[in-house]
Structure formats: structure tokens, C-alpha cells
Scaffold this active site. Structure first.
Site, PDB file in Angstrom:
ATOM      1  N   GLU A 156     -13.875 -20.895   4.309  1.00 60.51           N
ATOM      2  CA  GLU A 156     -12.561 -20.433   4.257  1.00 60.51           C
ATOM      3  C   GLU A 156     -12.403 -19.498   5.082  1.00 60.51           C
ATOM      4  OE1 GLU A 156     -13.229 -18.443   0.340  1.00 60.51           O
ATOM      5  OE2 GLU A 156     -13.953 -20.114  -0.918  1.00 60.51           O
ATOM      6  N   GLU A 261     -16.553 -28.840  -4.158  1.00 58.68           N
ATOM      7  CA  GLU A 261     -16.676 -28.368  -5.067  1.00 58.68           C
ATOM      8  C   GLU A 261     -16.313 -28.308  -6.056  1.00 58.68           C
ATOM      9  OE1 GLU A 261     -16.224 -24.225  -3.789  1.00 58.68           O
ATOM     10  OE2 GLU A 261     -17.776 -24.571  -2.184  1.00 58.68           O
TER      11      GLU A 261
END
Ligand code: 9MR
Length: 371
Positions: A156, A261
Site C-alpha cells: 500500500e 486478499e
């Protein structure tokens, strides 16, 4: 009479085949194309939640630690490493011959407070932060050398609009922190695969920024094997076309794509909500939790179709994808019951609150059986 007898035998055989078909796990069929993974929480990997292991053994061939391999878990105080829970999940995988994926080495979140400050409590200097990152990576990757197939090295680093996230990592080191982390991970385990992982990866600006980064790393000779598309999706976002375009774009940069995910949020959310940033937190209101007593048939059908649309994309792009990983096994495990609003009842995974597979599991398997 004789005909009836034959019909009876045929029916029995049919039933037998049906039972046999029921026994095939996701990994047995989808695993021909890519790894099929799930994340595990520490209660599952320590077997305190004893119901999870049989499901993992039956359906999955890869595992990621949901939390216990993050910086706050591994190095809560400077130089003070705690590998207890991480070793537990590594042993869980070894005993069951499951591929272990490491998550994650460098992230702005779930980092203990000490990491970004000096002894006086002031923002730490650039060289010291680089040294801390290198030390963390060398220690952790070194310890699991040969046991972890690949690492989410950086998690991220970009905002949804494609700019670099103004985290302490970026603010103190600059964008070089990415290259530094990848080089350190490669040095610590030259055989480990190395990944960049992020959410909202279907957004065109974010996709472009990540592609630029991957190309730059490759031009400089830095190892990067795959881009992880977290895929915390909803029933109507992202668009399937944008999602597919991202798989193609990342693959065109010369890396594999991993769906890292995966879960589907079925609950309504406030307008301002977006992405998967853990900082989002809205006050609970009854209207944001409409399915506390069960998912209405219509929603369940919509959810099932969404699963099938996604897995159909994975099927068609199987040559570009090296892993499809769910973010949890069963609905009650999911972080989405508490994010971005605490205390809701969500239905984001492939198994229900009793760890029973949902009907869509067989449909996903069929999709890949006729491939
Ligand atoms: O699922 C994880 C949850 O249990 C933690 O509380 C949360 C804290 O940061 O992290 C969740 O996992 C995140 C993952 O590590 C990175 N991508 C977003 C995931 C969902 O927040």
C-alpha cells in the site's frame, strides 16, 4: 423388474459419483492453474480454533498470516523480535505441506510507534529509518528462508489517485524506500519471490502508478515477481472491465498477478467510504447492518453471481495469475464484520459461520472443471 434393478444400480452409481464430486476441494481443481490460498488468524494457526484446519487441508494449498507476520507482531520493541506466532503458522504449513506466503515487510500501518521516532521521540532520520527497515527485513526474511515462498515486500505505498502515500516511509526516505526494501529482501533470501501488494488496483490511476513502479524496478535490475491485487471488492465495485484491465496491465509489465486478499463486502456503506484503508471508521447505525439475521435470497443470488464473475475472470486469465487468495476462511473470521463500521454481520467469504461451504464453492469448482 430387471430394468428397475438396472436403474437402481445406475442411480446408486450416480449417487456415488455425486458424493465423490462433493469431496473435491477448491485446490484440487483450481490448483491446476494457480495456488489457492487463505489467510489464517492466530487462533486458527494455533489450532485453538480447531475447526479451521480441516477446511484448510481440504480446500487450500497456500496460507498467509492475517496479522502475525506484520512489523508490530514481529518486532514490538526495537531489536526485540517475537517469532512465537509466526513460527506457529510456519509449522502449521510445514506439517500440512502448504505454501506459506509472507505478509508483509514494509507497510505504513501496523508498525509499532518506536519504528518512526528516535530516542527523544522526534521523527527518526532517513539513514536510521533505512537501517531499521534493512534490519527488520534481514532478520525476518532470513529466519524464514526456505520456508516462505514469497513476500509482500511493500504494501500500500500508493494512494488511490496514483500519488505516493504521504506515509512516514515516504516522507522520511522518499520513494526510494520501495527499492531499498526489495533489494534487502532479495539479499536476505535470493530464492524468495518478491511482491508489491495494494488495494483498489482496478482504479486506472493507481494501476498506471504501480505499472510505472514495476517497470522502473525492473529497469534497475531489482527483483519483483508479482503484483498483488488485494481485491477487497463489493457487489458493484470495481467494474469487471477495470479489474480485468488491471490484470492485463500488470502482466504486461512482466510480472505475475496475484489476487491476494479476496473478499466481497455485501453491506451498504456510507458515501464517503472507499478502498481498504484501515483508518476508516464510521459510527454504527442500524441501517448499515441490514442482514444481521441472514442474507435475503435475492442478495445471496447477487453475491453468488459476483463470485462466479470474479472466478470466471481468474479462469480466463489463469496464465497470468499465480495465486488466488481469500482473506479468511469463514464469514465470522472476516475483518469486514468490523470495518469500516464495528459490529456488523457480513457475508464476505466462501464458508459460512459454521465453516460449512456455501453452494457457490461447487459452482466455482465446476467452472474450472470444464476449463
Ligand atoms: O485483516 C486484518 C485485520 O485483522 C487487521 O486488524 C487489519 C489491521 O491493519 O489488517 C487487516 O488486513 C489488512 C491487510 O494486512 C492489508 N490489506 C488490507 C487488509 C484489511 O484491512
Amino acid at each position: 423388474m430387471r430394468t428397475n434393478y438396472k436403474l437402481f444400480i445406475i442411480a446408486l452409481l450416480g449417487l456415488g459419483l455425486h458424493v465423490q464430486a462433493q469431496e473435491v476441494g477448491l485446490k484440487d481443481v483450481l490448483g491446476r492453474y494457480f495456488l489457492v490460498g487463505t489467510s489464517l488468524n492466530q487462533w486458527q494457526s494455533s489450532l485453538r480454533d480447531f475447526q479451521a484446519a480441516p477446511v484448510v487441508e481440504h480446500h487450500f494449498n497456500a496460507v498467509v498470516a492475517e496479522n502475525v507476520m506484520k512489523v508490530d507482531a514481529l518486532q514490538p520493541a526495537s531489536g526485540d523480535f517475537d517469532f512465537h506466532h509466526a513460527d506457529e503458522i510456519a509449522d502449521f504449513c510445514k506439517q500440512r505441506q502448504l505454501t506459506l506466503i509472507g505478509h508483509c515487510l514494509v507497510w505504513h500501518s501496523q508498525v509499532p510507534a518506536w519504528f518512526f521516532v528516535d530516542k527523544q521521540g522526534q521523527t527518526v532520520g532517513r539513514e536510521e529509518l533505512i537501517a531499521r527497515i534493512k534490519n527488520h527485513i534481514a532478520t525476518v526474511v532470513g529466519r524464514y528462508r526456505g520456508r516462505v515462498r514469497g513476500w509482500d515486500v511493500v504494501n500500500e505505498a500508493f494512494l488511490d489517485d496514483g500519488r505516493m502515500r504521504p506515509s512516514p516511509l515516504y516522507n522520511i526516505i522518499g520513494e526510494d524506500f520501495i527499492e531499498i526494501a526489495f533489494r534487502a529482501a532479495h539479499e536476505a533470501d535470493p530464492d524468495a519471490e518478491l511482491y508489491y501488494n495494494d488495494y483498489s488496483m482496478a482504479l486506472p490511476q493507481k494501476r498506471a502508478a504501480v505499472c510505472r513502479m514495476v517497470r522502473r524496478l525492473k529497469e534497475k535490475g531489482v527483483r519483483i515477481d508479482a503484483v498483488g491485487m488485494q481485491s477487497h471488492v463489493g457487489l458493484d465495485y470495481p467494474s469487471l472491465a477495470d479489474y480485468e484491465a488491471s490484470i492485463d496491465s500488470f502482466a504486461a509489465c512482466g510480472v505475475k498477478v496475484m489476487i491476494t486478499e479476496l473478499d466481497i463486502n455485501v453491506l451498504p456503506n456510507p458515501m464517503e467510504f472507499g478502498g481498504a484503508g484501515v483508518e476508516q471508521d464510521f459510527a454504527y447505525q442500524q441501517r448499515w447492518n441490514p442482514y444481521a439475521d441472514g442474507l435475503p435470497q435475492e442478495k445471496a443470488m447477487e453475491l453468488e453471481q459476483r463470485w462466479l464473475d470474479l472466478f470466471d475472470i481468474y479462469r480466463r486469465h489463469a496464465a497470468q495469475i499465480s495465486r488466488v487468495n481469500l482473506w479468511g476462511i469463514a464469514d465470522h473470521n472476516s475483518w469486514l464484520n468490523n470495518w469500516p463500521i464495528h459490529g456488523r454481520t457480513n457475508y464476505p467469504l466462501l464458508f459460512d459461520r459454521q465453516y460449512k461451504e456455501k453452494p457457490v464453492v461447487r459452482k466455482i469448482i465446476s467452472l474450472f472443471e470444464c476449463f
